[in-house]
Scaffold this motif. Structure first.
Motif, PDB file in Angstrom:
ATOM      1  N   ASP A 193       0.811  -1.222   0.000  1.00 36.88           N
ATOM      2  CA  ASP A 193       0.000   0.000   0.000  1.00 36.88           C
ATOM      3  C   ASP A 193       0.845   1.273   0.000  1.00 36.88           C
ATOM      4  O   ASP A 193       0.310   2.382  -0.065  1.00 36.88           O
ATOM      5  CB  ASP A 193      -0.919   0.036   1.230  1.00 36.88           C
ATOM      6  N   TYR A 194       2.161   1.122   0.097  1.00 39.14           N
ATOM      7  CA  TYR A 194       3.077   2.248   0.285  1.00 39.14           C
ATOM      8  C   TYR A 194       2.885   3.361  -0.746  1.00 39.14           C
ATOM      9  O   TYR A 194       2.674   4.525  -0.398  1.00 39.14           O
ATOM     10  CB  TYR A 194       4.502   1.704   0.260  1.00 39.14           C
ATOM     11  N   LEU A 195       2.913   3.020  -2.012  1.00 41.92           N
ATOM     12  CA  LEU A 195       2.801   4.030  -3.073  1.00 41.92           C
ATOM     13  C   LEU A 195       1.430   4.696  -3.062  1.00 41.92           C
ATOM     14  O   LEU A 195       1.319   5.919  -3.177  1.00 41.92           O
ATOM     15  CB  LEU A 195       3.093   3.392  -4.433  1.00 41.92           C
ATOM     16  N   ALA A 196       0.378   3.907  -2.898  1.00 40.83           N
ATOM     17  CA  ALA A 196      -0.982   4.456  -2.870  1.00 40.83           C
ATOM     18  C   ALA A 196      -1.188   5.382  -1.673  1.00 40.83           C
ATOM     19  O   ALA A 196      -1.802   6.449  -1.793  1.00 40.83           O
ATOM     20  CB  ALA A 196      -2.008   3.321  -2.845  1.00 40.83           C
ATOM     21  N   VAL A 197      -0.651   4.988  -0.517  1.00 41.14           N
ATOM     22  CA  VAL A 197      -0.764   5.821   0.685  1.00 41.14           C
ATOM     23  C   VAL A 197      -0.040   7.147   0.466  1.00 41.14           C
ATOM     24  O   VAL A 197      -0.577   8.224   0.774  1.00 41.14           O
ATOM     25  CB  VAL A 197      -0.199   5.069   1.921  1.00 41.14           C
ATOM     26  N   SER A 257       8.485   0.264  -3.299  1.00 42.75           N
ATOM     27  CA  SER A 257       8.278   1.119  -4.471  1.00 42.75           C
ATOM     28  C   SER A 257       9.055   2.421  -4.302  1.00 42.75           C
ATOM     29  O   SER A 257       9.232   2.908  -3.189  1.00 42.75           O
ATOM     30  CB  SER A 257       6.789   1.451  -4.635  1.00 42.75           C
ATOM     31  N   THR A 258       9.484   2.988  -5.410  1.00 41.38           N
ATOM     32  CA  THR A 258      10.154   4.285  -5.357  1.00 41.38           C
ATOM     33  C   THR A 258       9.115   5.399  -5.232  1.00 41.38           C
ATOM     34  O   THR A 258       7.986   5.275  -5.708  1.00 41.38           O
ATOM     35  CB  THR A 258      11.021   4.520  -6.604  1.00 41.38           C
ATOM     36  N   LEU A 259       9.514   6.496  -4.599  1.00 40.08           N
ATOM     37  CA  LEU A 259       8.648   7.680  -4.477  1.00 40.08           C
ATOM     38  C   LEU A 259       9.096   8.802  -5.408  1.00 40.08           C
ATOM     39  O   LEU A 259       8.565   9.912  -5.344  1.00 40.08           O
ATOM     40  CB  LEU A 259       8.644   8.192  -3.031  1.00 40.08           C
ATOM     41  N   VAL A 294      12.646  14.640  -5.017  1.00 36.61           N
ATOM     42  CA  VAL A 294      13.706  14.707  -4.012  1.00 36.61           C
ATOM     43  C   VAL A 294      13.996  13.329  -3.412  1.00 36.61           C
ATOM     44  O   VAL A 294      15.068  13.106  -2.855  1.00 36.61           O
ATOM     45  CB  VAL A 294      13.330  15.723  -2.899  1.00 36.61           C
ATOM     46  N   ALA A 295      13.098  12.381  -3.567  1.00 36.28           N
ATOM     47  CA  ALA A 295      13.313  11.025  -3.028  1.00 36.28           C
ATOM     48  C   ALA A 295      14.482  10.319  -3.699  1.00 36.28           C
ATOM     49  O   ALA A 295      15.024   9.358  -3.153  1.00 36.28           O
ATOM     50  CB  ALA A 295      12.044  10.193  -3.190  1.00 36.28           C
ATOM     51  N   ASN A 296      14.889  10.794  -4.867  1.00 43.34           N
ATOM     52  CA  ASN A 296      15.940  10.136  -5.642  1.00 43.34           C
ATOM     53  C   ASN A 296      17.182   9.841  -4.803  1.00 43.34           C
ATOM     54  O   ASN A 296      17.567   8.695  -4.630  1.00 43.34           O
ATOM     55  CB  ASN A 296      16.296  11.008  -6.853  1.00 43.34           C
ATOM     56  N   TRP A 297      17.820  10.862  -4.275  1.00 45.39           N
ATOM     57  CA  TRP A 297      19.063  10.650  -3.533  1.00 45.39           C
ATOM     58  C   TRP A 297      18.811  10.043  -2.158  1.00 45.39           C
ATOM     59  O   TRP A 297      19.641   9.312  -1.641  1.00 45.39           O
ATOM     60  CB  TRP A 297      19.864  11.950  -3.439  1.00 45.39           C
ATOM     61  N   PHE A 298      17.679  10.340  -1.541  1.00 39.35           N
ATOM     62  CA  PHE A 298      17.347   9.700  -0.268  1.00 39.35           C
ATOM     63  C   PHE A 298      17.280   8.185  -0.448  1.00 39.35           C
ATOM     64  O   PHE A 298      17.795   7.420   0.368  1.00 39.35           O
ATOM     65  CB  PHE A 298      15.998  10.190   0.265  1.00 39.35           C
ATOM     66  N   GLU A 299      16.625   7.742  -1.525  1.00 37.42           N
ATOM     67  CA  GLU A 299      16.495   6.310  -1.773  1.00 37.42           C
ATOM     68  C   GLU A 299      17.839   5.693  -2.160  1.00 37.42           C
ATOM     69  O   GLU A 299      18.133   4.557  -1.769  1.00 37.42           O
ATOM     70  CB  GLU A 299      15.442   6.059  -2.852  1.00 37.42           C
ATOM     71  N   ARG A 300      18.651   6.417  -2.890  1.00 35.67           N
ATOM     72  CA  ARG A 300      19.993   5.919  -3.213  1.00 35.67           C
ATOM     73  C   ARG A 300      20.813   5.722  -1.940  1.00 35.67           C
ATOM     74  O   ARG A 300      21.551   4.748  -1.811  1.00 35.67           O
ATOM     75  CB  ARG A 300      20.707   6.873  -4.165  1.00 35.67           C
ATOM     76  N   GLU A 301      20.669   6.629  -0.995  1.00 34.10           N
ATOM     77  CA  GLU A 301      21.380   6.503   0.275  1.00 34.10           C
ATOM     78  C   GLU A 301      20.887   5.278   1.044  1.00 34.10           C
ATOM     79  O   GLU A 301      21.693   4.512   1.586  1.00 34.10           O
ATOM     80  CB  GLU A 301      21.188   7.769   1.111  1.00 34.10           C
ATOM     81  N   ALA A 302      19.573   5.074   1.100  1.00 28.48           N
ATOM     82  CA  ALA A 302      19.017   3.904   1.803  1.00 28.48           C
ATOM     83  C   ALA A 302      19.464   2.608   1.134  1.00 28.48           C
ATOM     84  O   ALA A 302      19.734   1.608   1.808  1.00 28.48           O
ATOM     85  CB  ALA A 302      17.493   3.994   1.847  1.00 28.48           C
ATOM     86  N   LEU A 304      16.138  -1.985  -1.782  1.00 32.22           N
ATOM     87  CA  LEU A 304      15.943  -1.718  -3.204  1.00 32.22           C
ATOM     88  C   LEU A 304      14.648  -0.958  -3.414  1.00 32.22           C
ATOM     89  O   LEU A 304      13.670  -1.173  -2.686  1.00 32.22           O
ATOM     90  CB  LEU A 304      15.915  -3.033  -3.983  1.00 32.22           C
ATOM     91  N   PHE A 305      14.630  -0.086  -4.409  1.00 31.41           N
ATOM     92  CA  PHE A 305      13.439   0.704  -4.714  1.00 31.41           C
ATOM     93  C   PHE A 305      13.023   0.419  -6.151  1.00 31.41           C
ATOM     94  O   PHE A 305      13.709   0.809  -7.099  1.00 31.41           O
ATOM     95  CB  PHE A 305      13.713   2.193  -4.485  1.00 31.41           C
ATOM     96  N   GLU A 306      11.905  -0.274  -6.272  1.00 25.03           N
ATOM     97  CA  GLU A 306      11.391  -0.689  -7.573  1.00 25.03           C
ATOM     98  C   GLU A 306      11.043   0.518  -8.438  1.00 25.03           C
ATOM     99  O   GLU A 306      10.402   1.458  -7.966  1.00 25.03           O
ATOM    100  CB  GLU A 306      10.143  -1.557  -7.361  1.00 25.03           C
ATOM    101  N   ASN A 307      11.509   0.511  -9.693  1.00 26.50           N
ATOM    102  CA  ASN A 307      11.285   1.563 -10.696  1.00 26.50           C
ATOM    103  C   ASN A 307      12.052   2.849 -10.413  1.00 26.50           C
ATOM    104  O   ASN A 307      11.725   3.896 -10.976  1.00 26.50           O
ATOM    105  CB  ASN A 307       9.788   1.865 -10.866  1.00 26.50           C
TER     106      ASN A 307
END
Length: 198
Positions: A38-42, A108-110, A116-124, A131-134
Motif C-alpha cells: 500500500d506504500y505508493l498508494a498511501v 516502491s520508489t517515491l 527529491v526522493a531520488n538521492w534519499f532512496e539511493r542513500e538507503a 531496493l526501490f522498484e522503478n
C-alpha cells in the motif's frame, strides 16, 4: 492533544482508513505505518488529498530493526521512514513501512511523487541494501564503486571488510583485507566501590 492534531488524525483515518496498520502519537508527532503493497498508494493520497496536502517529502531514510526488542515488529527487519510536511496546512507526519523480505528488501520508489526522493532512496540502498522498484538511477551514493556490503546494517563488521592504502611500488591505491584486529569498542567503566559521591 491540540485541535490541529485531532484534525490531522481524523483526516488520516477518513482518507486512509484500513491502509493504516498502526498509528502512534508521541510528543505531538504522528507516526503511521502501512503495508509495503500500500506504500505508493498511501503516499499518493498523502500528497494529493485536499485534507492532507503533504506537498513536501522532507526526509526518507532506511532503518535496520535487527535485535530491536523482542518481536516488536513481527520479525520484519528493514524499514523506510519518511517525514512529510504540508506547508499549506502547517502539519507534519511520519510514515514507516517495512519491506517484507529480509534477504531481498524492496519497496516502491517515491521519485514519481517527490523527485527529491531520488538521492534519499539511493542513500538507503547504499547503506542498508533496500531496493526501490522503478527507481530511475539506483546506484551507490556514499560508498566506493567496488564496495561490498551495506555499512549501516547491524550485522556489518564495525572495522569493515577491506581497507585501502597507497602502494608506492605500484604507484596506485590498492584494496586489501582489513589488517586491524577485532576489538571491543564498548568502554570499560571503572568504579571505586568504596568512594562516595560528594
Amino acid at each position: 492533544m491540540s485541535a490541529k492534531l485531532d484534525q490531522l488524525l481524523a483526516s488520516l483515518q477518513t482518507v486512509l482508513g484500513e491502509k493504516i496498520t498502526k498509528q502512534t502519537v508521541a510528543l505531538d508527532e504522528v507516526t503511521i505505518e502501512c503495508r509495503a503493497e500500500d506504500y505508493l498508494a498511501v503516499c499518493e493520497l498523502l500528497r494529493d488529498d485536499t485534507a492532507l496536502k503533504f506537498e513536501q517529502l522532507i526526509d526518507l531514510c532506511g532503518v535496520d530493526y535487527q535485535e530491536y526488542g523482542e518481536g516488536s515488529y513481527d520479525g520484519l527487519r528493514y524499514a523506510v521512514v519518511c517525514h512529510f510536511l504540508s506547508v499549506s496546512l502547517n502539519q507534519r507526519l511520519r510514515l514507516r513501512v517495512f519491506a517484507k523480505d529480509e534477504d531481498f528488501p524492496i519497496l516502491s520508489t517515491l521519485v514519481g511523487l517527490w523527485p527529491v526522493a531520488n538521492w534519499f532512496e539511493r542513500e538507503a540502498f547504499d547503506l542498508y541494501g533496500i531496493l526501490f522498484e522503478n527507481h530511475p538511477d539506483l546506484r551507490r551514493l556514499l560508498t566506493d564503486y567496488g564496495f561490498v556490503g551495506h555499512p549501516f546494517r547491524k550485522d556489518f563488521p564495525m572495522i569493515g571488510n577491506v581497507e585501502m592504502r597507497y602502494d608506492p611500488e605500484q604507484q596506485r591505491v590498492i584494496y586489501q583485507p582489513v589488517s586491524i584486529e577485532l576489538r571491543n569498542n564498548v568502554p570499560r567503566v571503572i568504579r571505586n566501590e568504596g568512594a562516595h559521591n560528594g
